[in-house]
Design a protein around this motif. Structure first.
Motif, PDB file in Angstrom:
ATOM      1  N   MET A  52       0.815  -1.222   0.000  1.00  0.00           N
ATOM      2  CA  MET A  52       0.000   0.000   0.000  1.00  0.00           C
ATOM      3  C   MET A  52       0.844   1.265   0.000  1.00  0.00           C
ATOM      4  O   MET A  52       0.481   2.244  -0.655  1.00  0.00           O
ATOM      5  CB  MET A  52      -0.951   0.019   1.206  1.00  0.00           C
ATOM      6  N   ASP A  53       1.933   1.274   0.732  1.00  0.00           N
ATOM      7  CA  ASP A  53       2.779   2.474   0.757  1.00  0.00           C
ATOM      8  C   ASP A  53       3.307   2.793  -0.637  1.00  0.00           C
ATOM      9  O   ASP A  53       3.264   3.934  -1.088  1.00  0.00           O
ATOM     10  CB  ASP A  53       3.939   2.317   1.738  1.00  0.00           C
ATOM     11  N   GLU A  54       3.793   1.773  -1.317  1.00  0.00           N
ATOM     12  CA  GLU A  54       4.297   1.971  -2.677  1.00  0.00           C
ATOM     13  C   GLU A  54       3.154   2.356  -3.613  1.00  0.00           C
ATOM     14  O   GLU A  54       3.322   3.210  -4.487  1.00  0.00           O
ATOM     15  CB  GLU A  54       4.997   0.710  -3.183  1.00  0.00           C
ATOM     16  N   LEU A  55       1.991   1.745  -3.429  1.00  0.00           N
ATOM     17  CA  LEU A  55       0.839   2.068  -4.276  1.00  0.00           C
ATOM     18  C   LEU A  55       0.451   3.538  -4.115  1.00  0.00           C
ATOM     19  O   LEU A  55       0.182   4.226  -5.101  1.00  0.00           O
ATOM     20  CB  LEU A  55      -0.338   1.155  -3.942  1.00  0.00           C
ATOM     21  N   ARG A  56       0.460   4.028  -2.894  1.00  0.00           N
ATOM     22  CA  ARG A  56       0.171   5.450  -2.665  1.00  0.00           C
ATOM     23  C   ARG A  56       1.173   6.341  -3.392  1.00  0.00           C
ATOM     24  O   ARG A  56       0.807   7.354  -3.990  1.00  0.00           O
ATOM     25  CB  ARG A  56       0.171   5.760  -1.166  1.00  0.00           C
ATOM     26  N   ARG A  57       2.438   5.970  -3.336  1.00  0.00           N
ATOM     27  CA  ARG A  57       3.473   6.753  -4.021  1.00  0.00           C
ATOM     28  C   ARG A  57       3.255   6.742  -5.538  1.00  0.00           C
ATOM     29  O   ARG A  57       3.364   7.780  -6.193  1.00  0.00           O
ATOM     30  CB  ARG A  57       4.872   6.227  -3.687  1.00  0.00           C
ATOM     31  N   VAL A  58       2.951   5.585  -6.087  1.00  0.00           N
ATOM     32  CA  VAL A  58       2.729   5.466  -7.526  1.00  0.00           C
ATOM     33  C   VAL A  58       1.510   6.293  -7.947  1.00  0.00           C
ATOM     34  O   VAL A  58       1.543   6.982  -8.969  1.00  0.00           O
ATOM     35  CB  VAL A  58       2.566   3.980  -7.930  1.00  0.00           C
ATOM     36  N   ILE A  59       0.451   6.250  -7.162  1.00  0.00           N
ATOM     37  CA  ILE A  59      -0.744   7.039  -7.463  1.00  0.00           C
ATOM     38  C   ILE A  59      -0.426   8.525  -7.384  1.00  0.00           C
ATOM     39  O   ILE A  59      -0.839   9.300  -8.258  1.00  0.00           O
ATOM     40  CB  ILE A  59      -1.905   6.649  -6.533  1.00  0.00           C
ATOM     41  N   ASP A  60       0.304   8.931  -6.364  1.00  0.00           N
ATOM     42  CA  ASP A  60       0.698  10.344  -6.244  1.00  0.00           C
ATOM     43  C   ASP A  60       1.468  10.807  -7.484  1.00  0.00           C
ATOM     44  O   ASP A  60       1.261  11.918  -7.984  1.00  0.00           O
ATOM     45  CB  ASP A  60       1.545  10.575  -4.995  1.00  0.00           C
ATOM     46  N   ILE A  61       2.342   9.963  -7.989  1.00  0.00           N
ATOM     47  CA  ILE A  61       3.109  10.305  -9.189  1.00  0.00           C
ATOM     48  C   ILE A  61       2.176  10.468 -10.381  1.00  0.00           C
ATOM     49  O   ILE A  61       2.315  11.427 -11.158  1.00  0.00           O
ATOM     50  CB  ILE A  61       4.190   9.238  -9.467  1.00  0.00           C
TER      51      ILE A  61
END
Length: 74
Positions: A52-61
């Motif tokens: 989830m942490d990485e998914l949040r970062r990818v979505i933010d990008i």
């Protein structure tokens, strides 16, 4: 892929649907498509990540790419 029966434990990101694949990979797809300018700038509507942490970062990008493309398109 399937939506988890424990969807609440996956977390939420406004405007995105989050799900976990059978291989335990996190995926998200945007509820509303990006603009044509954002898509041309390569903002992806569906993304994946290990957690989830990485998914949040990818979505933010993706949202940042879209925002910048939309501003430049005006």
């Amino acid at each position: 892929m399937h939506q988890s029966s424990a969807a609440d434990s996956l977390g939420t990101i406004p405007g995105w649907r989050i799900f976990k694949s059978d291989a335990n990979r996190m995926w998200a797809t945007r509820d509303v498509p990006f603009s044509a300018a954002a898509e041309k700038a390569r903002a992806f509507r569906t993304v994946d990540a290990d957690d989830m942490d990485e998914l949040r970062r990818v979505i933010d990008i993706q949202e940042q790419i879209a925002s910048e493309a939309d501003k430049a398109d005006k």
